[in-house]
Design a protein around this motif. Structure first.
Motif, short mmCIF file in Angstrom:
data_model
loop_
_atom_site.label_atom_id
_atom_site.label_comp_id
_atom_site.label_asym_id
_atom_site.label_seq_id
_atom_site.Cartn_x
_atom_site.Cartn_y
_atom_site.Cartn_z
N GLY A 86 56.84 14.55 30.91
CA GLY A 86 56.18 13.44 30.22
C GLY A 86 54.75 13.33 30.69
O GLY A 86 54.28 14.10 31.52
N SER A 87 54.05 12.33 30.17
CA SER A 87 52.63 12.16 30.51
C SER A 87 52.43 11.77 31.97
O SER A 87 51.36 12.00 32.53
N ALA A 88 53.45 11.19 32.61
CA ALA A 88 53.32 10.79 34.01
C ALA A 88 53.72 11.90 34.98
O ALA A 88 53.44 11.82 36.16
N GLY A 89 54.39 12.93 34.45
CA GLY A 89 54.82 14.03 35.31
C GLY A 89 56.22 14.48 34.96
O GLY A 89 56.82 13.98 34.00
N PRO A 90 56.75 15.42 35.73
CA PRO A 90 58.08 15.95 35.43
C PRO A 90 59.20 14.97 35.77
O PRO A 90 59.06 14.16 36.68
N SER A 91 60.28 15.06 35.02
CA SER A 91 61.46 14.26 35.30
C SER A 91 62.70 15.12 35.05
O SER A 91 62.62 16.20 34.48
N CYS A 92 63.82 14.63 35.53
CA CYS A 92 65.07 15.37 35.41
C CYS A 92 66.22 14.39 35.27
O CYS A 92 66.28 13.39 36.00
N THR A 93 67.12 14.66 34.36
CA THR A 93 68.30 13.82 34.16
C THR A 93 69.53 14.54 34.66
O THR A 93 69.85 15.64 34.21
N PHE A 94 70.21 13.91 35.62
CA PHE A 94 71.49 14.40 36.14
C PHE A 94 72.58 13.46 35.64
O PHE A 94 72.46 12.24 35.77
N THR A 95 73.62 14.01 35.06
CA THR A 95 74.75 13.19 34.63
C THR A 95 75.91 13.37 35.60
O THR A 95 75.99 14.38 36.31
N TYR A 96 76.78 12.39 35.63
CA TYR A 96 77.98 12.52 36.45
C TYR A 96 78.83 13.66 35.87
O TYR A 96 79.00 13.75 34.66
N ALA A 97 79.35 14.49 36.72
CA ALA A 97 80.15 15.62 36.25
C ALA A 97 81.39 15.17 35.49
O ALA A 97 81.82 15.82 34.54
N ASP A 98 81.96 14.03 35.89
CA ASP A 98 83.19 13.56 35.25
C ASP A 98 82.96 12.48 34.21
O ASP A 98 83.91 11.98 33.61
N ASP A 99 81.72 12.09 33.98
CA ASP A 99 81.42 11.07 32.98
C ASP A 99 79.95 11.18 32.59
O ASP A 99 79.07 10.63 33.24
N HIS A 100 79.69 11.88 31.49
CA HIS A 100 78.31 12.12 31.08
C HIS A 100 77.63 10.86 30.55
O HIS A 100 76.43 10.89 30.26
N GLY A 101 78.36 9.75 30.46
CA GLY A 101 77.76 8.48 30.08
C GLY A 101 76.99 7.85 31.23
O GLY A 101 76.20 6.93 31.02
N ASN A 102 77.24 8.32 32.44
CA ASN A 102 76.52 7.83 33.62
C ASN A 102 75.47 8.86 34.00
O ASN A 102 75.76 10.05 34.07
N GLN A 103 74.25 8.40 34.27
CA GLN A 103 73.21 9.36 34.59
C GLN A 103 72.25 8.83 35.66
O GLN A 103 72.10 7.63 35.85
N ILE A 104 71.61 9.77 36.32
CA ILE A 104 70.57 9.51 37.30
C ILE A 104 69.31 10.23 36.81
O ILE A 104 69.32 11.44 36.61
N ASP A 105 68.25 9.47 36.59
CA ASP A 105 66.97 10.06 36.21
C ASP A 105 66.08 10.10 37.44
O ASP A 105 65.92 9.09 38.13
N VAL A 106 65.50 11.25 37.71
CA VAL A 106 64.59 11.43 38.84
C VAL A 106 63.24 11.86 38.28
O VAL A 106 63.16 12.80 37.49
N SER A 107 62.19 11.16 38.69
CA SER A 107 60.84 11.48 38.22
C SER A 107 59.90 11.66 39.40
O SER A 107 59.94 10.87 40.34
N THR A 108 59.08 12.67 39.34
CA THR A 108 57.98 12.81 40.30
C THR A 108 56.72 12.41 39.54
O THR A 108 56.27 13.14 38.66
N VAL A 109 56.19 11.24 39.88
CA VAL A 109 55.09 10.68 39.10
C VAL A 109 53.77 11.27 39.59
O VAL A 109 53.02 10.65 40.33
N THR A 110 53.50 12.48 39.16
CA THR A 110 52.31 13.21 39.61
C THR A 110 51.02 12.62 39.05
O THR A 110 49.95 12.83 39.62
N ALA A 111 51.12 11.86 37.97
CA ALA A 111 49.92 11.23 37.40
C ALA A 111 49.43 10.09 38.28
O ALA A 111 48.28 9.66 38.19
N ASN A 112 50.29 9.58 39.13
CA ASN A 112 49.97 8.48 40.02
C ASN A 112 49.54 9.07 41.36
O ASN A 112 50.35 9.63 42.08
#
Length: 198
Positions: A86-112
């Motif tokens: 994205g415009s602020a930097g790279p991000s990554c979405t990890f979902t729970y292996a047993d429930d893809h409705g749950n997710q963890i988004d990790v962003s490294t805000v390199t624009a900041n």
């Protein structure tokens, strides 16, 4: 030098991250630029504690999925991450292996460019702002909207004085949905360990 354009970009990116999953809130939003113009290099009043030992962030500058090793992904019972840019930097979405409705988004805000200090300097925009430490590194639970009771929790971890990693839990199902903040803390610890191991 005014950081007005930069902060606008970060705010827009934060809204984009929240919008990708169909949820709102979860990341801290910058204050109006006038609140930060007097801060030079993240050393002004209200800025974050210094990072005690800056981590090697070269691997995550362009790939936020590298914030977690494959061993940590497995240990946390997540699926391999899906990268985004994205415009602020790279991000990554990890979902729970047993429930893809749950997710963890990790962003490294390199624009900041001022790391956790920019989060501190915009805390007036947050509904919650709670400083903490993650594996000995300065961190803060913060978000523009408080949806912790709805399975969402935002955490920023300072990995260098110029870069923080934003972790956002968006949990709709299971026991973790009632207590999302310990989940992001655990992910934060795993990120610090991953970066220490290089």
């Amino acid at each position: 030098m005014s950081r007005r354009p930069l902060l606008f970009v970060v705010a827009a990116a934060a809204l984009t991250v929240a919008g990708c999953s169909g949820t709102t809130g979860g990341t801290a939003s910058p204050a109006p630029a006038s609140a930060t113009d007097s801060n030079t290099g993240g050393s002004g009043g209200g800025s974050a504690p210094k990072v005690p030992a800056p981590l090697n962030v070269s691997s995550i500058q362009s790939n936020a999925c590298a914030t977690l090793s494959s061993a940590k992904v497995s240990q946390l019972k997540l699926s391999p991450g899906t990268p985004r840019t994205g415009s602020a930097g790279p991000s990554c979405t990890f979902t729970y292996a047993d429930d893809h409705g749950n997710q963890i988004d990790v962003s490294t805000v390199t624009a900041n460019k001022n790391g956790l200090s920019d989060v501190y300097d915009t805390k007036a925009n947050d509904e919650y702002f709670e400083p903490t430490q993650i594996a000995g590194y300065p961190a803060v639970y913060a978000a523009a909207l408080d949806h912790r009771g709805k399975g969402k929790c935002g955490l920023f971890v300072g990995v260098t004085d110029q870069l923080s990693v934003n972790i956002l839990a968006q949990l709709d199902n299971g026991a973790d949905a009632k207590t999302p903040c310990p989940v992001v803390a655990k992910v934060g610890e795993a990120i610090v360990q991953t970066l220490k191991e290089g």
